[in-house]
Motif scaffolding. Structure first.
Motif, short mmCIF file in Angstrom:
data_model
loop_
_atom_site.label_atom_id
_atom_site.label_comp_id
_atom_site.label_asym_id
_atom_site.label_seq_id
_atom_site.Cartn_x
_atom_site.Cartn_y
_atom_site.Cartn_z
N ALA A 73 0.82 -1.20 0.00
CA ALA A 73 0.00 0.00 0.00
C ALA A 73 0.86 1.26 0.00
CB ALA A 73 -0.89 0.02 1.24
N ASP A 74 0.31 2.32 -0.58
CA ASP A 74 0.96 3.63 -0.50
C ASP A 74 0.81 4.13 0.93
OD1 ASP A 74 1.53 3.57 -3.17
OD2 ASP A 74 -0.16 4.83 -3.76
N HIS A 75 1.77 4.89 1.37
CA HIS A 75 1.73 5.44 2.72
C HIS A 75 1.90 6.94 2.65
CE1 HIS A 75 2.01 1.53 4.71
NE2 HIS A 75 2.86 1.20 3.75
N ALA A 76 1.29 7.65 3.56
CA ALA A 76 1.50 9.08 3.67
C ALA A 76 2.85 9.32 4.33
CB ALA A 76 0.40 9.71 4.51
N VAL A 77 3.48 10.42 3.98
CA VAL A 77 4.77 10.76 4.56
C VAL A 77 4.55 11.32 5.96
CG1 VAL A 77 6.84 12.17 4.31
CG2 VAL A 77 5.68 11.30 2.28
N PRO A 78 5.14 10.69 6.97
CA PRO A 78 4.98 11.23 8.32
C PRO A 78 5.73 12.55 8.45
CG PRO A 78 6.36 9.26 8.33
CD PRO A 78 5.89 9.46 6.93
N ASP A 79 5.24 13.41 9.33
CA ASP A 79 5.88 14.71 9.53
C ASP A 79 7.32 14.57 9.99
OD1 ASP A 79 3.58 16.04 8.78
OD2 ASP A 79 2.84 16.24 10.83
N ALA A 80 7.65 13.49 10.66
CA ALA A 80 8.99 13.30 11.20
C ALA A 80 9.96 12.67 10.19
CB ALA A 80 8.91 12.42 12.45
N ALA A 81 9.50 12.38 8.97
CA ALA A 81 10.37 11.76 7.97
C ALA A 81 11.52 12.70 7.64
CB ALA A 81 9.58 11.43 6.71
N LYS A 82 12.73 12.16 7.63
CA LYS A 82 13.94 12.94 7.36
C LYS A 82 14.67 12.33 6.16
CE LYS A 82 14.54 15.02 11.73
NZ LYS A 82 13.45 15.88 11.77
N PRO A 83 15.36 13.16 5.37
CA PRO A 83 16.14 12.63 4.25
C PRO A 83 17.27 11.71 4.74
CG PRO A 83 15.93 15.02 4.10
CD PRO A 83 15.40 14.61 5.44
N LEU A 84 17.65 10.77 3.92
CA LEU A 84 18.75 9.88 4.22
C LEU A 84 20.06 10.67 4.28
CD1 LEU A 84 19.80 6.98 4.56
CD2 LEU A 84 19.88 6.82 2.07
N GLY A 101 9.57 7.08 -4.91
CA GLY A 101 8.58 6.95 -5.97
C GLY A 101 7.26 6.38 -5.50
N ASN A 102 7.21 5.88 -4.27
CA ASN A 102 5.98 5.33 -3.72
C ASN A 102 5.22 6.35 -2.88
OD1 ASN A 102 4.21 2.95 -3.08
ND2 ASN A 102 4.88 3.48 -1.02
N CYS A 103 5.88 6.94 -1.90
CA CYS A 103 5.17 7.82 -0.96
C CYS A 103 5.53 9.29 -1.07
CB CYS A 103 5.38 7.35 0.48
SG CYS A 103 7.04 7.66 1.13
N GLY A 104 6.60 9.62 -1.80
CA GLY A 104 6.98 11.02 -1.98
C GLY A 104 7.90 11.57 -0.90
N ALA A 105 8.34 10.75 0.04
CA ALA A 105 9.26 11.23 1.08
C ALA A 105 10.59 11.61 0.43
CB ALA A 105 9.50 10.14 2.13
N VAL A 106 11.25 12.63 0.96
CA VAL A 106 12.55 13.04 0.44
C VAL A 106 13.61 12.05 0.91
CG1 VAL A 106 14.29 14.86 0.38
CG2 VAL A 106 11.86 15.47 0.43
N ILE A 107 14.25 11.39 -0.04
CA ILE A 107 15.31 10.43 0.26
C ILE A 107 16.66 11.14 0.32
CG2 ILE A 107 16.50 8.34 -0.52
CD1 ILE A 107 13.65 7.73 0.25
N ALA A 108 16.91 12.01 -0.66
CA ALA A 108 18.16 12.78 -0.72
C ALA A 108 17.79 14.23 -1.01
CB ALA A 108 19.08 12.22 -1.79
N ALA A 109 18.18 15.13 -0.13
CA ALA A 109 17.81 16.54 -0.26
C ALA A 109 18.99 17.37 -0.75
CB ALA A 109 17.34 17.07 1.09
N VAL A 113 13.91 1.83 -3.49
CA VAL A 113 13.99 2.74 -4.62
C VAL A 113 15.41 2.74 -5.18
CG1 VAL A 113 12.08 4.22 -3.89
CG2 VAL A 113 14.40 4.72 -3.11
N GLU A 114 15.52 3.08 -6.46
CA GLU A 114 16.79 3.03 -7.17
C GLU A 114 17.19 4.44 -7.61
OE1 GLU A 114 17.83 -0.17 -10.29
OE2 GLU A 114 16.89 1.48 -11.39
#
Length: 77
Positions: free
Chosen positions: A16-27, A39-47, A69-70
């Motif tokens: 399932a798709d998930h919403a990005v939690p407010d506490a999500a931080k880039p890798l 590409g699934n939830c839109g969270a920032v992986i690399a900023a 993700v790749e």
């Protein structure tokens, strides 16, 4: 700031798709202006990645949703 969605190579557990939690931080963060997103939830992986910066791995798991993700080959070190 421009953003690029990364290719999902493995769906998250449960599929399932998930919403990005407010506490999500880039890798990690760079010194540029391009953000790479899950590409699934839109969270920032690399900023803030600059065109000349590289990442030390080809793929990673999103800490927000669990999808694998790749990164584009052009970012390889």
């Amino acid at each position: 700031m421009p953003s690029i969605s990364l290719k999902v190579t493995r769906a998250p557990p449960g599929g399932a798709d998930h919403a990005v939690p407010d506490a999500a931080k880039p890798l990690f963060r760079g010194t540029g202006d391009i953000d790479y997103l899950c590409g699934n939830c839109g969270a920032v992986i690399a900023a803030g990645i600059a065109p000349t910066q590289r990442v030390p791995f080809a793929s990673t798991t999103c800490t927000s949703c669990g999808a694998e993700v790749e990164f584009p080959p052009s970012l390889g070190g």
